[in-house]
Enzyme design. Structure first.
Site, PDB file in Angstrom:
ATOM      1  N   LYS A  12       0.834  -1.205   0.000  1.00 51.17           N
ATOM      2  CA  LYS A  12       0.000   0.000   0.000  1.00 51.17           C
ATOM      3  C   LYS A  12       0.875   1.264   0.000  1.00 51.17           C
ATOM      4  CE  LYS A  12      -3.867  -2.279   2.375  1.00 51.17           C
ATOM      5  NZ  LYS A  12      -4.779  -2.265   3.562  1.00 51.17           N
ATOM      6  N   TYR A  52     -12.311  -2.535  -3.228  1.00 53.96           N
ATOM      7  CA  TYR A  52     -12.793  -2.590  -1.840  1.00 53.96           C
ATOM      8  C   TYR A  52     -14.324  -2.545  -1.774  1.00 53.96           C
ATOM      9  CZ  TYR A  52      -8.216  -2.340   0.467  1.00 53.96           C
ATOM     10  OH  TYR A  52      -6.955  -2.621   0.958  1.00 53.96           O
ATOM     11  N   ASN A 115      -1.854  -0.252   7.323  1.00 50.61           N
ATOM     12  CA  ASN A 115      -1.352  -1.599   7.600  1.00 50.61           C
ATOM     13  C   ASN A 115      -0.491  -2.199   6.479  1.00 50.61           C
ATOM     14  OD1 ASN A 115      -3.421  -2.152   5.858  1.00 50.61           O
ATOM     15  ND2 ASN A 115      -4.678  -3.293   7.325  1.00 50.61           N
ATOM     16  N   HIS A 118      -1.845  -5.256   1.303  1.00 49.33           N
ATOM     17  CA  HIS A 118      -3.120  -5.933   1.046  1.00 49.33           C
ATOM     18  C   HIS A 118      -2.826  -7.327   0.514  1.00 49.33           C
ATOM     19  CE1 HIS A 118      -6.993  -7.095  -0.594  1.00 49.33           C
ATOM     20  NE2 HIS A 118      -6.324  -7.453  -1.679  1.00 49.33           N
ATOM     21  N   GLU A 131      -9.378 -10.472  -7.912  1.00 53.54           N
ATOM     22  CA  GLU A 131      -8.479  -9.334  -7.746  1.00 53.54           C
ATOM     23  C   GLU A 131      -7.357  -9.363  -8.784  1.00 53.54           C
ATOM     24  OE1 GLU A 131      -7.403  -9.534  -3.586  1.00 53.54           O
ATOM     25  OE2 GLU A 131      -9.352  -8.710  -2.977  1.00 53.54           O
TER      26      GLU A 131
HETATM   27  P1  GTP Z   1      -6.944  -5.736   3.102  1.00 51.93           P
HETATM   28  O1  GTP Z   1      -5.858  -6.710   2.795  1.00 51.93           O
HETATM   29  O2  GTP Z   1      -6.541  -4.308   2.920  1.00 51.93           O
HETATM   30  O3  GTP Z   1      -8.234  -6.081   2.384  1.00 51.93           O
HETATM   31  O4  GTP Z   1      -7.193  -5.888   4.685  1.00 51.93           O
HETATM   32  P2  GTP Z   1      -7.939  -7.068   5.440  1.00 51.93           P
HETATM   33  O5  GTP Z   1      -8.464  -8.086   4.457  1.00 51.93           O
HETATM   34  O6  GTP Z   1      -7.035  -7.556   6.511  1.00 51.93           O
HETATM   35  O7  GTP Z   1      -9.147  -6.300   6.119  1.00 51.93           O
HETATM   36  P3  GTP Z   1     -10.553  -5.898   5.491  1.00 51.93           P
HETATM   37  O8  GTP Z   1     -10.675  -6.369   4.084  1.00 51.93           O
HETATM   38  O9  GTP Z   1     -11.594  -6.273   6.461  1.00 51.93           O
HETATM   39  O10 GTP Z   1     -10.464  -4.306   5.505  1.00 51.93           O
HETATM   40  C1  GTP Z   1      -9.845  -3.589   4.432  1.00 51.93           C
HETATM   41  C2  GTP Z   1      -9.038  -2.438   5.004  1.00 51.93           C
HETATM   42  O11 GTP Z   1      -9.928  -1.504   5.610  1.00 51.93           O
HETATM   43  C3  GTP Z   1      -8.090  -2.855   6.125  1.00 51.93           C
HETATM   44  O12 GTP Z   1      -6.825  -3.191   5.619  1.00 51.93           O
HETATM   45  C4  GTP Z   1      -8.014  -1.613   6.994  1.00 51.93           C
HETATM   46  O13 GTP Z   1      -6.996  -0.726   6.553  1.00 51.93           O
HETATM   47  C5  GTP Z   1      -9.354  -0.961   6.778  1.00 51.93           C
HETATM   48  N1  GTP Z   1     -10.253  -1.256   7.887  1.00 51.93           N
HETATM   49  C6  GTP Z   1     -10.841  -2.447   8.179  1.00 51.93           C
HETATM   50  N2  GTP Z   1     -11.615  -2.353   9.272  1.00 51.93           N
HETATM   51  C7  GTP Z   1     -11.517  -1.047   9.678  1.00 51.93           C
HETATM   52  C8  GTP Z   1     -12.086  -0.308  10.747  1.00 51.93           C
HETATM   53  O14 GTP Z   1     -12.845  -0.815  11.568  1.00 51.93           O
HETATM   54  N3  GTP Z   1     -11.748   1.024  10.822  1.00 51.93           N
HETATM   55  C9  GTP Z   1     -10.909   1.608   9.932  1.00 51.93           C
HETATM   56  N4  GTP Z   1     -10.603   2.906  10.066  1.00 51.93           N
HETATM   57  N5  GTP Z   1     -10.348   0.941   8.911  1.00 51.93           N
HETATM   58  C10 GTP Z   1     -10.652  -0.359   8.785  1.00 51.93           C
HETATM   59 MG    MG Z   2      -9.629  -7.604   2.800  1.00 56.69          MG
END
Ligand code: GTP
Ligand code: MG
Length: 154
Positions: A12, A52, A115, A118, A131
């Site tokens: 990212k 997303y 974080n 992805h 994806e």
């Molecule tokens: P990705 O690999 O980025 O898809 O992350 P993930 O699969 O571990 O998590 P998810 O798909 O649930 O969420 C996508 C992204 O949204 C995460 O990487 C976070 O940066 C962000 N995110 C998820 N949950 C929250 C939340 O509760 N608050 C905030 N601010 N950001 C969130």
């Molecule tokens: Mg995810």
């Protein structure tokens, strides 16, 4: 033996700007996964929204799309046995603060919204192929052999 498959990964904008592309690529290379595609791009907003899309109703959606389009990303496809699940194990939990040391987010990040990386979700079957298709043309996926595959797999 576990099924060979391909999974989508991207460093990212925070990871790119912090100079972590090499560190992250090295971890996957050393694990024995094979890089089959890679590109350095700025994600157009419509692509980010589609990528997303599962989160479009969440309160953090706008901020997430703003962030992922705020700078360049390094998008990749990695191939190997059980690759989607193994990569997610290496990535850690969504929140770096909850990610164990030894994982990419646990070693390289501190905050949920920054974080670093992805990766396709192994608990969402088909997310890897979806994806990959979203970010890469078929011709950009390169087939070749790693000579150490004979040592990596039984
Ligand atoms: P990705 O690999 O980025 O898809 O992350 P993930 O699969 O571990 O998590 P998810 O798909 O649930 O969420 C996508 C992204 O949204 C995460 O990487 C976070 O940066 C962000 N995110 C998820 N949950 C929250 C939340 O509760 N608050 C905030 N601010 N950001 C969130
Ligand atoms: Mg995810």
């Amino acid at each position: 033996m576990s099924e060979r498959e391909r999974t989508f990964v991207m460093v990212k904008p925070d990871g790119v700007k912090r100079g972590l592309i090499g560190e992250i690529v090295s971890r996957f290379e050393e694990r024995g996964l094979k890089l089959v595609a890679g590109k350095f791009i700025e994600i157009p907003r419509d692509l980010a929204e589609e990528h997303y899309g599962e989160h479009e109703d969440k309160p953090f959606f706008e901020g997430l799309v703003d962030f992922i389009t705020s700078g360049p990303v390094f998008a990749m496809v990695w191939e190997g046995g059980d690759a989607t699940r193994q990569v997610r194990h290496m990535v850690g939990e969504t929140d770096p603060a909850e990610s164990p040391a030894g994982t990419i987010r646990g070693d390289l990040g501190l905050d949920l919204g920054r974080n670093v990386i992805h990766a396709s979700d192994h608990e969402d079957p088909g997310s890897n192929e979806r994806e990959i298709e979203l970010f890469f043309d078929e011709a950009e996926l390169i087939d070749y052999e790693r000579p150490d595959e004979a040592l990596l797999y039984e």
